[in-house]
Design a protein around this motif. Sequence first.
Motif, short mmCIF file in Angstrom:
data_model
loop_
_atom_site.label_atom_id
_atom_site.label_comp_id
_atom_site.label_asym_id
_atom_site.label_seq_id
_atom_site.Cartn_x
_atom_site.Cartn_y
_atom_site.Cartn_z
N GLN A 137 0.82 -1.22 0.00
CA GLN A 137 0.00 0.00 0.00
C GLN A 137 0.85 1.26 0.00
OE1 GLN A 137 -2.36 0.25 3.64
NE2 GLN A 137 -0.86 -1.04 4.69
N LEU A 138 2.06 1.17 0.55
CA LEU A 138 2.97 2.31 0.55
C LEU A 138 3.34 2.69 -0.89
CD1 LEU A 138 5.96 2.74 2.98
CD2 LEU A 138 6.26 3.24 0.57
N PHE A 139 3.66 1.69 -1.69
CA PHE A 139 4.07 1.96 -3.07
C PHE A 139 2.89 2.40 -3.94
CE2 PHE A 139 7.34 -0.78 -1.33
CZ PHE A 139 8.49 -0.13 -1.72
N GLU A 140 1.71 1.87 -3.66
CA GLU A 140 0.53 2.31 -4.39
C GLU A 140 0.24 3.78 -4.11
OE1 GLU A 140 -2.92 -0.21 -3.90
OE2 GLU A 140 -1.66 -1.98 -3.65
N ALA A 141 0.33 4.15 -2.84
CA ALA A 141 0.08 5.54 -2.46
C ALA A 141 1.15 6.47 -3.02
CB ALA A 141 0.02 5.66 -0.93
#
Length: 392
Positions: free
Chosen positions: A206-210
């Motif tokens: 989710q960090l990389f998606e955000a």
Amino acid sequence: MALSRIASSSSSSSILKPISAALSLRRPLSSDTTLTIETSVPFTAHNCDAPSRAVETSPSELLSFFRDMAVMRRMEIAADSLYKSKLIRGFCHLYDGQEAVAIGMEAAINKKDCIITAYRDHCIFLGRGGNLVEVFSELMGRKDGCSKGKGGSMHFYKKDSGFYGGHGIVGAQVPLGCGLAFAQKYSKDENVTFALYGDGAANQGQLFEALNISALWDLPAILVCENNHYGMGTAEWRAAKSPAYYKRGDYVPGLKVDGMDVLAVKQACKFAKEHALKNGPLILEMDTYRYHGHSMSDPGSTYRTRDEISGVRQERDPIERIKKLLLSHEIATEKELKDTEKEVRKEVDEAIAKAKESPLPEPSDLFTNIYVKGYGVEAYGADRKELRATLP
């Protein structure tokens, strides 16, 4: 930046006043003199130019750094004792060792800038303007806590100062932080959001998606990896093939910072804010260290040696570094700094005593802060015949 103090306490007047008075009598250096101090180590940059190592500060700022970090350190040590006395229950993650990140960041931004973090959040809340009574009340589940005693250690919150909480789900605060940055850009505010996470959360998808959508939309989001080198009990080299977290953004610029040097953190955060407002997201990797274990249930000594911990304390401790600067520039004496530490200890003790007097929340408070006011629901028993309660 002065931390909030207990309004009714006799120690509410700052200990810095007598120090400043003494300086005016025997030292030519005034409290607003501009000092230029070089950071302990150079910044390491990825896809951007590194900021200057020369940081401007003043005697009054250095004194406030010392006092504010001393308050944070003493607060966390006191929380350790309260936990062992079973006055604090549940999860409790302490921040001692990492104080320079909270203090340095605050020195570079304002309260309209947003901060969101994980569950090691006590000191971030204090830096945002919270007070010690609110901290200890919340830790002990009392009504005077910042979350009315219902959040506990992991869920501090202070929206009026741009602090959007501690979060218990690993990495989940980063997408929320990018959402705050989206709101700032949408509203055309000249402010940024700092989304803090640990090295243990750095591999979250989710960090990389955000980060990807923040880069696409040039959002004023600054992702801050507080790399204390252990995700719970797992060393970074065992969890990450590439522990150079400031490079993890690939197409997003990054900066590695000595997170034990409050002046380096201040300089990096000032640089990051200017960059994010013009160019979009940036990653800051704060090279820091926690003295306690991951949480109070972790002794912190099974996956690292005591020599390692004591070595960091001796060579990199953020409070000792500021203390050396104050002494070497003759801004304060050993006695004055010891007096400050005594005053801090008294202030923390008084806050604990006051927090213990705060009542526990009423059982009915369990049903508050769930639904928007005016949109409550009726609660029935299992057979749907008996009306048990009407939630506000």
